[in-house]
Design a protein around this motif. Structure first.
Motif, PDB file in Angstrom:
ATOM      1  N   ALA A  48     -12.621  10.232  -4.964  1.00  0.00           N
ATOM      2  CA  ALA A  48     -13.039   9.493  -3.779  1.00  0.00           C
ATOM      3  C   ALA A  48     -12.934  10.392  -2.563  1.00  0.00           C
ATOM      4  N   GLN A  49     -13.565   9.959  -1.474  1.00  0.00           N
ATOM      5  CA  GLN A  49     -13.449  10.681  -0.216  1.00  0.00           C
ATOM      6  C   GLN A  49     -11.974  10.750   0.162  1.00  0.00           C
ATOM      7  N   PRO A  50     -11.431  11.943   0.437  1.00  0.00           N
ATOM      8  CA  PRO A  50     -10.023  12.033   0.783  1.00  0.00           C
ATOM      9  C   PRO A  50      -9.738  11.297   2.076  1.00  0.00           C
ATOM     10  N   SER A  51      -8.554  10.725   2.135  1.00  0.00           N
ATOM     11  CA  SER A  51      -8.177  10.000   3.337  1.00  0.00           C
ATOM     12  C   SER A  51      -6.814  10.439   3.804  1.00  0.00           C
ATOM     13  N   SER A  52      -6.539  10.259   5.047  1.00  0.00           N
ATOM     14  CA  SER A  52      -5.232  10.608   5.592  1.00  0.00           C
ATOM     15  C   SER A  52      -4.209   9.596   5.128  1.00  0.00           C
ATOM     16  N   PRO A  53      -3.057  10.052   4.595  1.00  0.00           N
ATOM     17  CA  PRO A  53      -2.036   9.109   4.153  1.00  0.00           C
ATOM     18  C   PRO A  53      -1.540   8.218   5.279  1.00  0.00           C
ATOM     19  N   SER A  54      -1.713   8.643   6.517  1.00  0.00           N
ATOM     20  CA  SER A  54      -1.247   7.831   7.627  1.00  0.00           C
ATOM     21  C   SER A  54      -2.109   6.583   7.812  1.00  0.00           C
ATOM     22  N   THR A  55      -3.338   6.612   7.283  1.00  0.00           N
ATOM     23  CA  THR A  55      -4.223   5.460   7.400  1.00  0.00           C
ATOM     24  C   THR A  55      -4.455   4.775   6.067  1.00  0.00           C
ATOM     25  N   ALA A  56      -4.056   5.393   4.965  1.00  0.00           N
ATOM     26  CA  ALA A  56      -4.205   4.794   3.646  1.00  0.00           C
ATOM     27  C   ALA A  56      -2.818   4.700   3.023  1.00  0.00           C
ATOM     28  N   PRO A  57      -2.566   3.718   2.165  1.00  0.00           N
ATOM     29  CA  PRO A  57      -3.529   2.731   1.701  1.00  0.00           C
ATOM     30  C   PRO A  57      -3.794   1.628   2.713  1.00  0.00           C
ATOM     31  N   SER A  58      -4.839   0.837   2.438  1.00  0.00           N
ATOM     32  CA  SER A  58      -5.212  -0.226   3.357  1.00  0.00           C
ATOM     33  C   SER A  58      -4.305  -1.443   3.226  1.00  0.00           C
ATOM     34  N   GLN A  59      -3.577  -1.533   2.110  1.00  0.00           N
ATOM     35  CA  GLN A  59      -2.689  -2.667   1.912  1.00  0.00           C
ATOM     36  C   GLN A  59      -1.523  -2.617   2.893  1.00  0.00           C
ATOM     37  N   SER A  60      -1.035  -3.773   3.292  1.00  0.00           N
ATOM     38  CA  SER A  60       0.175  -3.824   4.091  1.00  0.00           C
ATOM     39  C   SER A  60       1.370  -3.691   3.169  1.00  0.00           C
ATOM     40  N   ALA A  61       2.539  -3.391   3.748  1.00  0.00           N
ATOM     41  CA  ALA A  61       3.747  -3.227   2.938  1.00  0.00           C
ATOM     42  C   ALA A  61       4.049  -4.490   2.150  1.00  0.00           C
ATOM     43  N   GLU A  62       3.735  -5.667   2.718  1.00  0.00           N
ATOM     44  CA  GLU A  62       4.007  -6.922   2.036  1.00  0.00           C
ATOM     45  C   GLU A  62       3.130  -7.106   0.798  1.00  0.00           C
ATOM     46  N   GLU A  63       1.939  -6.504   0.805  1.00  0.00           N
ATOM     47  CA  GLU A  63       1.009  -6.653  -0.306  1.00  0.00           C
ATOM     48  C   GLU A  63       1.279  -5.665  -1.436  1.00  0.00           C
ATOM     49  N   MET A  64       2.028  -4.636  -1.169  1.00  0.00           N
ATOM     50  CA  MET A  64       2.279  -3.597  -2.159  1.00  0.00           C
ATOM     51  C   MET A  64       3.378  -3.994  -3.135  1.00  0.00           C
ATOM     52  N   THR A  65       3.271  -3.496  -4.352  1.00  0.00           N
ATOM     53  CA  THR A  65       4.408  -3.541  -5.257  1.00  0.00           C
ATOM     54  C   THR A  65       5.392  -2.482  -4.793  1.00  0.00           C
ATOM     55  N   ARG A  66       6.577  -2.522  -5.320  1.00  0.00           N
ATOM     56  CA  ARG A  66       7.565  -1.518  -4.908  1.00  0.00           C
ATOM     57  C   ARG A  66       7.125  -0.119  -5.329  1.00  0.00           C
ATOM     58  N   ALA A  67       6.545  -0.020  -6.522  1.00  0.00           N
ATOM     59  CA  ALA A  67       6.068   1.276  -6.999  1.00  0.00           C
ATOM     60  C   ALA A  67       4.978   1.833  -6.086  1.00  0.00           C
ATOM     61  N   GLN A  68       4.062   0.967  -5.647  1.00  0.00           N
ATOM     62  CA  GLN A  68       2.997   1.407  -4.754  1.00  0.00           C
ATOM     63  C   GLN A  68       3.559   1.884  -3.417  1.00  0.00           C
ATOM     64  N   PHE A  69       4.544   1.171  -2.909  1.00  0.00           N
ATOM     65  CA  PHE A  69       5.153   1.562  -1.641  1.00  0.00           C
ATOM     66  C   PHE A  69       5.814   2.933  -1.750  1.00  0.00           C
TER      67      PHE A  69
ATOM     68  N   GLN B 291       3.217   5.089 -19.074  1.00  0.00           N
ATOM     69  CA  GLN B 291       3.231   4.768 -20.494  1.00  0.00           C
ATOM     70  C   GLN B 291       4.390   3.856 -20.877  1.00  0.00           C
ATOM     71  N   MET B 292       5.327   3.651 -19.946  1.00  0.00           N
ATOM     72  CA  MET B 292       6.401   2.700 -20.233  1.00  0.00           C
ATOM     73  C   MET B 292       5.902   1.269 -20.158  1.00  0.00           C
ATOM     74  N   GLY B 293       4.656   1.101 -19.703  1.00  0.00           N
ATOM     75  CA  GLY B 293       3.993  -0.190 -19.778  1.00  0.00           C
ATOM     76  C   GLY B 293       4.471  -1.223 -18.789  1.00  0.00           C
ATOM     77  N   THR B 294       5.018  -0.775 -17.665  1.00  0.00           N
ATOM     78  CA  THR B 294       5.486  -1.722 -16.659  1.00  0.00           C
ATOM     79  C   THR B 294       4.818  -1.405 -15.323  1.00  0.00           C
ATOM     80  N   GLU B 295       5.321  -1.976 -14.263  1.00  0.00           N
ATOM     81  CA  GLU B 295       4.801  -1.738 -12.925  1.00  0.00           C
ATOM     82  C   GLU B 295       4.723  -0.231 -12.632  1.00  0.00           C
ATOM     83  N   ALA B 296       3.560   0.223 -12.216  1.00  0.00           N
ATOM     84  CA  ALA B 296       3.385   1.659 -11.969  1.00  0.00           C
ATOM     85  C   ALA B 296       2.408   1.882 -10.825  1.00  0.00           C
TER      86      ALA B 296
END
Length: 255
Positions: free
Chosen positions: A45-66, A125-130
């Motif tokens: 995908a088009q590279p994006s600045s980590p300061s502006t991505a991801p578009s999700q808010s912290a509340e919408e993220m899983t802990r792994a995503q955060f 591959q542990m098959g859980t939240e990732a």
């Protein structure tokens, strides 16, 4: 132009953080290649600045995503500003262990065949939240990633740590003889303190896929973090080790 450069770095990342199967030499004699991560990078995908991505808010993220996002932000401050968050569908592919990774390949010494194949592993591959985020530097000659997963079966993680240790202590120098190619893998410890699992390896041989890789892993609580770098230039200098360790430590500190 940026998208084109990101595609190049994505192809590099798909080619060597871990190990997998060979193909015909016209495809670059892809042994070892990173099938574990290939699907995550073959649609760049088009590279994006980590300061502006991801578009999700912290509340919408899983802990792994955060945690993965936190790692990519730190990577940006350390010279790796282009990032891409791996999608849920791509993570499903990462969660499936590759099969027949050493088909038609003779591994010498032969007792290293299983650990070489087992090294083709991903926390997903542990098959859980990732979650996983890939990133690259401005020069596009070093590609990295941070992958985070929830650990529900500690033994699976410990088994991987044992595989890494076996590669460093009993299989430091491995030759891979395919039908039309020969490659050499050299494994060692990068000598970084305070890390549960670490591996540095070089890949040389007949193919155009010579590269060096650095992989660090650390768990805390119910999660494990893996920070990986791959490049066609040496990653042995202390500065690269410091970058990898800083990203790892920052991510783990959020757990």
């Amino acid at each position: 132009m940026a998208a084109k450069l990101w595609k190049l770095s994505a192809a590099m990342l798909a080619g060597g953080l871990l190990l997998s199967s060979c193909t015909a030499p016209e495809t670059g004699a892809d042994m070892p290649d990173d099938l574990t991560h290939q699907k995550a990078t073959e649609q760049p995908a088009q590279p994006s600045s980590p300061s502006t991505a991801p578009s999700q808010s912290a509340e919408e993220m899983t802990r792994a995503q955060f945690i993965a996002s936190t790692g990519s932000v730190i990577a940006a401050t350390l010279g790796f500003p282009n990032s891409r968050q791996i999608s849920a569908e791509e993570l499903k592919v990462l969660a499936v262990p590759p099969a027949d990774t050493l088909k038609d390949v003779v591994v010498l010494p032969s007792q290293c065949s299983k650990p070489v194949e087992d090294l083709n592993w991903s926390p997903a591959q542990m098959g859980t939240e990732a979650a996983r985020t890939d990133f690259t530097n401005e020069a596009q000659n070093i590609a990295g990633s941070i992958e985070v997963a929830k650990v529900t079966n500690r033994q699976k993680l410990e088994d991987h740590y044992k595989t890494v240790l076996e590669m460093r202590t009993e299989c430091e120098n491995v030759k891979l003889n395919g039908l039309e190619f020969t490659e050499t893998l050299k494994f060692s410890s990068p000598g970084i303190s305070g890390v549960e699992s670490q591996l540095y390896y070089t890949r040389t041989g007949d193919s155009a896929n010579a590269r060096e890789s650095l992989v660090l892993m650390q768990s805390k609580g119910d999660y494990v973090v893996m920070v990986s770098f791959m490049s066609t230039v040496s990653l042995a200098e202390q500065q690269f080790k410091d970058v990898a360790k800083t990203i790892l430590d920052t991510a783990v500190s959020q757990l």
